[in-house]
Write a protein that holds these residues in place. Structure first.
Motif: not given
Length: 433
Positions: A45, A351, A358
């Motif tokens: 992330k 994520y 992403g």
């Protein structure tokens, strides 16, 4: 040797490296150089959310085959500006308008399917997705459309393999793979040049829904248009990205549901009732358990980049192993099991479930690909009875960038004679909407 094992044995190589070294380890990649591979959710992330001055696009990427004007090749502000121009065609009303195109191409291809004997579905899925993206990009058929239909499959297949090979300093012409690719690229550019010229003369260009027309009319914030070379590179990007990966996922979907008869039965029941919840969950689960692309990453641009526990020097590549995070038992209990029910009442975390990448570099056509897979699978289950099988799972086979089922997603089908009339009517209404 370590890298060759990890890449040629995607279901064993990366897991064994993780088991030996932990959820982050460093390898020397022939293309990327010193590379950190990560699979911890928090660090993934953070990487996807990192500013472009800290970590941005990989230096070696698909841009070397798609062109310098491709979204894959752009970085920083230039990437953000271009992405804004490409988002509208893949959302809202325009996305819904493509559903009828997908169903029409699927029905056309399914008409040629043999009954009662096994055959691979991947070639059919390739034809469906190629025709769909060609129609979405260019709008109508013609001589140029037919030539691109012949040219692109070989060009994309060769390009996907060359994407992980350094560009040679010398052009050896058609005697070399790169020489053959560049020759096909020149022919592609000539076809697109003619299509752009024709579109410029179209008095009703502003009424067209195809992506070429929209890109020709799009403007950056300063009012400037995209150049012809930029349009050509971007259209090739959409044609390549919107073709092979979607088709391969559909072949995996057939391979998976044949080996899970309860899921197959419930999918047919849902199709007949006009539903879609389980089908959408199944597509998500196919992408989790059989990710077509196994690695996505960034290059460290700052002097150092603090990524969770790690301080990573400038120039390092940071790759996310999609297979490792998708197989994480802490995130997906009984992760190796194919279980679409896990996504029936829960949307995937973007994520942790990352088949489209992403952050700011997430696939711009993700919604289009998802819609396309949904319509193709719905039409297939509506038109045919798919016979389940107890055969072993199909092995993974690398096609360069994509990982495909070794048998091509083999299937045995019989045309349905028990299709409910009410359900059929409801599906047509859904497409019309």
């Amino acid at each position: 040797m370590q890298v060759a094992y990890a890449l040629t044995m995607p279901r064993r190589g990366m897991p064994r490296l993780r088991d030996r070294y932990g959820d982050a380890f460093t390898v020397d990649m022939p293309i990327f150089g010193r590379t950190v591979v990560i699979s911890a959710p928090a660090e993934i992330k953070q990487l996807f959310q990192a500013r472009s001055d800290l970590a941005d696009n990989l230096d070696q990427n698909l841009g070397q085959v798609l062109g310098r004007g491709s979204l894959f090749a752009l970085t920083g502000d230039e990437h953000r500006r271009r992405r804004k121009l490409l988002v509208p065609p893949f959302h809202g009303r325009r996305l819904a308008a493509y559903e009828a195109v997908v169903e029409e191409e699927t029905v056309r291809e399914l008409a040629s399917w043999p009954e009662g004997r096994p055959f691979p579905t991947l070639p059919s899925m390739m034809r469906i997705t190629l025709n769909v993206i060609l129609r979405a990009v260019f709008g109508a058929e013609g001589a140029e459309f037919a030539r691109l239909r012949e040219l692109l499959p070989a060009m994309i297949t060769l390009g996907s393999r060359l994407a992980v090979v350094p560009v040679p300093a010398v052009d050896w012409g058609r005697w070399s793979p790169w020489g053959r690719f560049w020759a096909m690229r020149r022919e592609y550019d000539a076809v697109v040049e003619r299509l752009i010229t024709t579109a410029e003369r179209d008095d009703r260009l502003d009424e067209r829904d195809d992506i070429l027309a929209m890109l020709m009319q799009s403007r950056y914030h300063d009012g400037s248009p995209m150049s012809r070379s930029e349009i050509a590179d971007e259209l090739l990007t959409l044609l390549a990205a919107g073709h092979e990966t979607t088709a391969t996922t559909l072949a995996w979907a057939v391979e998976r549901i044949r080996r899970h008869p309860t899921v197959l039965r419930d999918l047919v029941t849902e199709v007949d009732a006009g539903g879609r919840t389980l089908r959408e969950a199944t597509i998500v689960e196919v992408q989790r358990t059989r990710p077509v692309i196994d690695l996505v990453g960034r290059q460290v641009k700052a002097e150092t980049f603090q990524l969770g526990r790690w301080t990573i020097p400038q120039g390092y590549a940071v790759l996310v192993s999609i297979a490792l995070i998708h197989d994480d038992e802490a995130l997906f209990p009984d992760a190796r099991a194919f279980d679409p029910s896990r996504f029936v009442d829960a949307k995937p975390d973007l994520y942790q479930w990352i088949p489209f990448g992403g952050g700011t570099r997430r696939c711009v056509g993700a919604a289009f690909a998802t819609m396309e897979m949904d319509v193709v699978l719905r039409t297939l289950l509506r038109e045919f009875t798919v016979e389940p099988t107890t055969e072993p799972d199909e092995r993974w086979r690398s096609r360069g960038i994509a990982n495909a089922p070794a048998g091509g997603g083999r299937v045995i089908v019989r045309r349905r004679t028990d299709r409910p009339v009410a359900a059929a009517s409801g599906e047509r209404s859904e497409v019309a909407r």
